[in-house]
Scaffold this motif. Structure first.
Motif, PDB file in Angstrom:
ATOM      1  N   ASN A 104       0.869  -1.197   0.149  1.00  0.00           N
ATOM      2  CA  ASN A 104       0.067   0.042  -0.059  1.00  0.00           C
ATOM      3  C   ASN A 104       0.952   1.194  -0.128  1.00  0.00           C
ATOM      4  N   GLY A 105       2.137   1.146   0.198  1.00  0.00           N
ATOM      5  CA  GLY A 105       3.171   2.397   0.191  1.00  0.00           C
ATOM      6  C   GLY A 105       3.257   2.667   1.569  1.00  0.00           C
ATOM      7  N   ASN A 106       2.811   2.330   2.589  1.00  0.00           N
ATOM      8  CA  ASN A 106       2.965   2.649   3.955  1.00  0.00           C
ATOM      9  C   ASN A 106       4.524   2.320   4.351  1.00  0.00           C
ATOM     10  N   THR A 107       5.140   3.037   4.839  1.00  0.00           N
ATOM     11  CA  THR A 107       6.541   2.990   5.373  1.00  0.00           C
ATOM     12  C   THR A 107       6.858   2.050   6.331  1.00  0.00           C
ATOM     13  N   ILE A 108       7.570   1.081   6.458  1.00  0.00           N
ATOM     14  CA  ILE A 108       7.639   0.275   7.816  1.00  0.00           C
ATOM     15  C   ILE A 108       9.035   0.572   8.188  1.00  0.00           C
ATOM     16  N   TYR A 109       9.947   0.548   7.412  1.00  0.00           N
ATOM     17  CA  TYR A 109      11.511   0.986   7.824  1.00  0.00           C
ATOM     18  C   TYR A 109      11.775   1.965   6.684  1.00  0.00           C
ATOM     19  N   SER A 110      12.308   3.455   6.952  1.00  0.00           N
ATOM     20  CA  SER A 110      12.618   4.075   5.913  1.00  0.00           C
ATOM     21  C   SER A 110      14.077   4.155   5.772  1.00  0.00           C
ATOM     22  N   PHE A 111      14.680   4.779   4.758  1.00  0.00           N
ATOM     23  CA  PHE A 111      16.173   4.572   4.535  1.00  0.00           C
ATOM     24  C   PHE A 111      16.984   5.154   5.857  1.00  0.00           C
ATOM     25  N   ASP A 112      16.540   6.311   6.493  1.00  0.00           N
ATOM     26  CA  ASP A 112      17.035   6.677   7.752  1.00  0.00           C
ATOM     27  C   ASP A 112      16.789   5.786   8.878  1.00  0.00           C
ATOM     28  N   ASP A 113      15.948   4.865   8.902  1.00  0.00           N
ATOM     29  CA  ASP A 113      15.946   3.784  10.307  1.00  0.00           C
ATOM     30  C   ASP A 113      16.991   2.892   9.835  1.00  0.00           C
ATOM     31  N   ILE A 114      17.214   2.297   8.731  1.00  0.00           N
ATOM     32  CA  ILE A 114      18.060   1.103   8.215  1.00  0.00           C
ATOM     33  C   ILE A 114      19.268   1.580   8.116  1.00  0.00           C
ATOM     34  N   GLN A 126       7.054 -15.245   1.613  1.00  0.00           N
ATOM     35  CA  GLN A 126       8.311 -16.317   1.504  1.00  0.00           C
ATOM     36  C   GLN A 126       9.401 -15.862   1.200  1.00  0.00           C
ATOM     37  N   LYS A 127       9.549 -14.634   0.328  1.00  0.00           N
ATOM     38  CA  LYS A 127      10.715 -14.164  -0.260  1.00  0.00           C
ATOM     39  C   LYS A 127      11.246 -12.836   0.985  1.00  0.00           C
ATOM     40  N   ALA A 128      10.323 -12.728   1.700  1.00  0.00           N
ATOM     41  CA  ALA A 128      10.649 -11.729   3.043  1.00  0.00           C
ATOM     42  C   ALA A 128      10.980 -12.164   4.046  1.00  0.00           C
ATOM     43  N   TYR A 129      10.041 -11.986   5.149  1.00  0.00           N
ATOM     44  CA  TYR A 129      10.231 -12.388   6.287  1.00  0.00           C
ATOM     45  C   TYR A 129       9.398 -13.521   6.816  1.00  0.00           C
ATOM     46  N   GLY A 130       8.547 -13.873   5.885  1.00  0.00           N
ATOM     47  CA  GLY A 130       7.882 -15.215   6.071  1.00  0.00           C
ATOM     48  C   GLY A 130       6.769 -15.295   7.261  1.00  0.00           C
ATOM     49  N   TYR A 131       6.526 -16.669   7.746  1.00  0.00           N
ATOM     50  CA  TYR A 131       5.527 -16.727   8.745  1.00  0.00           C
ATOM     51  C   TYR A 131       5.865 -15.857   9.957  1.00  0.00           C
ATOM     52  N   TYR A 132       6.904 -15.699  10.602  1.00  0.00           N
ATOM     53  CA  TYR A 132       7.285 -15.144  11.692  1.00  0.00           C
ATOM     54  C   TYR A 132       7.297 -13.462  11.659  1.00  0.00           C
ATOM     55  N   GLY A 133       7.659 -12.998  10.520  1.00  0.00           N
ATOM     56  CA  GLY A 133       7.862 -11.440  10.460  1.00  0.00           C
ATOM     57  C   GLY A 133       9.249 -11.239  10.775  1.00  0.00           C
ATOM     58  N   ASP A 134       9.480 -10.103  11.243  1.00  0.00           N
ATOM     59  CA  ASP A 134      10.967  -9.433  12.047  1.00  0.00           C
ATOM     60  C   ASP A 134      10.829  -9.436  13.220  1.00  0.00           C
ATOM     61  N   GLN A 135       9.850 -10.063  13.966  1.00  0.00           N
ATOM     62  CA  GLN A 135       9.434  -9.858  15.312  1.00  0.00           C
ATOM     63  C   GLN A 135       9.728  -8.413  15.836  1.00  0.00           C
ATOM     64  N   ASN A 136       9.311  -7.478  15.031  1.00  0.00           N
ATOM     65  CA  ASN A 136       9.157  -6.001  15.297  1.00  0.00           C
ATOM     66  C   ASN A 136       8.327  -5.497  14.529  1.00  0.00           C
ATOM     67  N   LYS A 137       8.188  -4.833  13.389  1.00  0.00           N
ATOM     68  CA  LYS A 137       7.253  -3.911  12.704  1.00  0.00           C
ATOM     69  C   LYS A 137       6.699  -4.789  11.776  1.00  0.00           C
ATOM     70  N   ILE A 138       7.246  -5.857  10.981  1.00  0.00           N
ATOM     71  CA  ILE A 138       6.921  -6.719   9.981  1.00  0.00           C
ATOM     72  C   ILE A 138       6.117  -7.757  10.375  1.00  0.00           C
ATOM     73  N   GLY A 139       4.789  -7.957  10.005  1.00  0.00           N
ATOM     74  CA  GLY A 139       3.903  -8.801  10.718  1.00  0.00           C
ATOM     75  C   GLY A 139       4.152 -10.267  10.102  1.00  0.00           C
ATOM     76  N   ASN A 159       3.503 -13.208   7.309  1.00  0.00           N
ATOM     77  CA  ASN A 159       2.846 -13.440   5.973  1.00  0.00           C
ATOM     78  C   ASN A 159       2.653 -12.031   5.325  1.00  0.00           C
ATOM     79  N   THR A 160       3.727 -11.056   5.221  1.00  0.00           N
ATOM     80  CA  THR A 160       3.450  -9.395   4.729  1.00  0.00           C
ATOM     81  C   THR A 160       4.224  -9.773   3.497  1.00  0.00           C
ATOM     82  N   PRO A 161       3.655  -9.358   2.371  1.00  0.00           N
ATOM     83  CA  PRO A 161       4.408  -9.031   1.241  1.00  0.00           C
ATOM     84  C   PRO A 161       5.079  -7.607   1.261  1.00  0.00           C
ATOM     85  N   LEU A 162       6.358  -7.560   0.680  1.00  0.00           N
ATOM     86  CA  LEU A 162       6.969  -6.234   1.010  1.00  0.00           C
ATOM     87  C   LEU A 162       7.423  -5.636  -0.326  1.00  0.00           C
ATOM     88  N   MET A 163       7.529  -4.376  -0.295  1.00  0.00           N
ATOM     89  CA  MET A 163       8.092  -3.377  -1.378  1.00  0.00           C
ATOM     90  C   MET A 163       9.472  -2.908  -0.761  1.00  0.00           C
TER      91      MET A 163
END
Length: 181
Positions: free
Chosen positions: A102-112, A148-161, A163-167
């Motif tokens: 949807n374009g919502n930022t999870i981690y920005s360039f500055d965060d990472i 399945q190419k991102a963080y899969g079933y477990y997410g990143d245990q922080n902001k990524i839930g 089974n979340t597809p990512l951009m």
């Protein structure tokens, strides 16, 4: 006495029979695994449909399907053929951000912040690890990763839930070749 000895030997021969293997009380049919496979197929189809919908809404980009099961387009493409893509052991310096489809930022360039990664020698989520190998120095690429190419079933245990597809928009700043090359 001879009859006694013979009778004793016959009794011992039949009495010392090895025990028979125990048979299972119930047989598992693999139904849990079959159900898991079905669930994953449905999840994959759902995410594929979401990504395809995203790509049809954003038709101004030339999307490329990777052999690894994700999609990408070039924001900035290097046309110089002499530049190489990174290979095993090379050290890449890159920046990236992480967003939902949807374009919502999870981690920005500055965060990472800017990162260094040794190709295939360090931990990195599958899609980004494979995506970096497609890039040349100076390129910026936007990747669309199914979960399945991102963080899969477990997410990143922080902001990524789960089974979340990512951009992810990734800029490859430099490639440092190792002596092995």
């Amino acid at each position: 006495m001879n009859k006694f000895l013979t009778l004793t030997l016959i009794t011992l021969a039949f009495a010392c029979k090895s025990p028979e293997a125990r048979r299972p009380v119930s047989v598992k049919s693999g139904s849990f695994i079959d159900a898991s496979v079905e669930r994953n197929k449905k999840l994959n189809a759902k995410e594929q449909a979401l990504i395809e919908k995203f790509m049809t809404q954003k038709q101004d980009n030339d999307y490329i399907a990777s052999e690894s099961g994700f999609w990408y387009f070039y924001n900035t493409k290097t046309e110089i053929d002499s530049l190489q893509t990174p290979v095993f052991g090379d050290i890449v310096n890159y920046n990236y951000d992480v967003k939902t489809l949807n374009g919502n930022t999870i981690y920005s360039f500055d965060d990472i912040k800017t990162r260094n990664y040794t190709i295939d020698k360090e931990e990195l989520f599958t899609g980004l690890r494979e995506g970096l190998k497609l890039m040349k120095t100076g390129e910026t690429v936007t990747f669309l990763f199914p979960s399945q190419k991102a963080y899969g079933y477990y997410g990143d245990q922080n902001k990524i839930g789960s089974n979340t597809p990512l951009m992810c928009q990734v800029t490859l700043n430099s490639i440092t070749k190792t002596e092995d090359d």
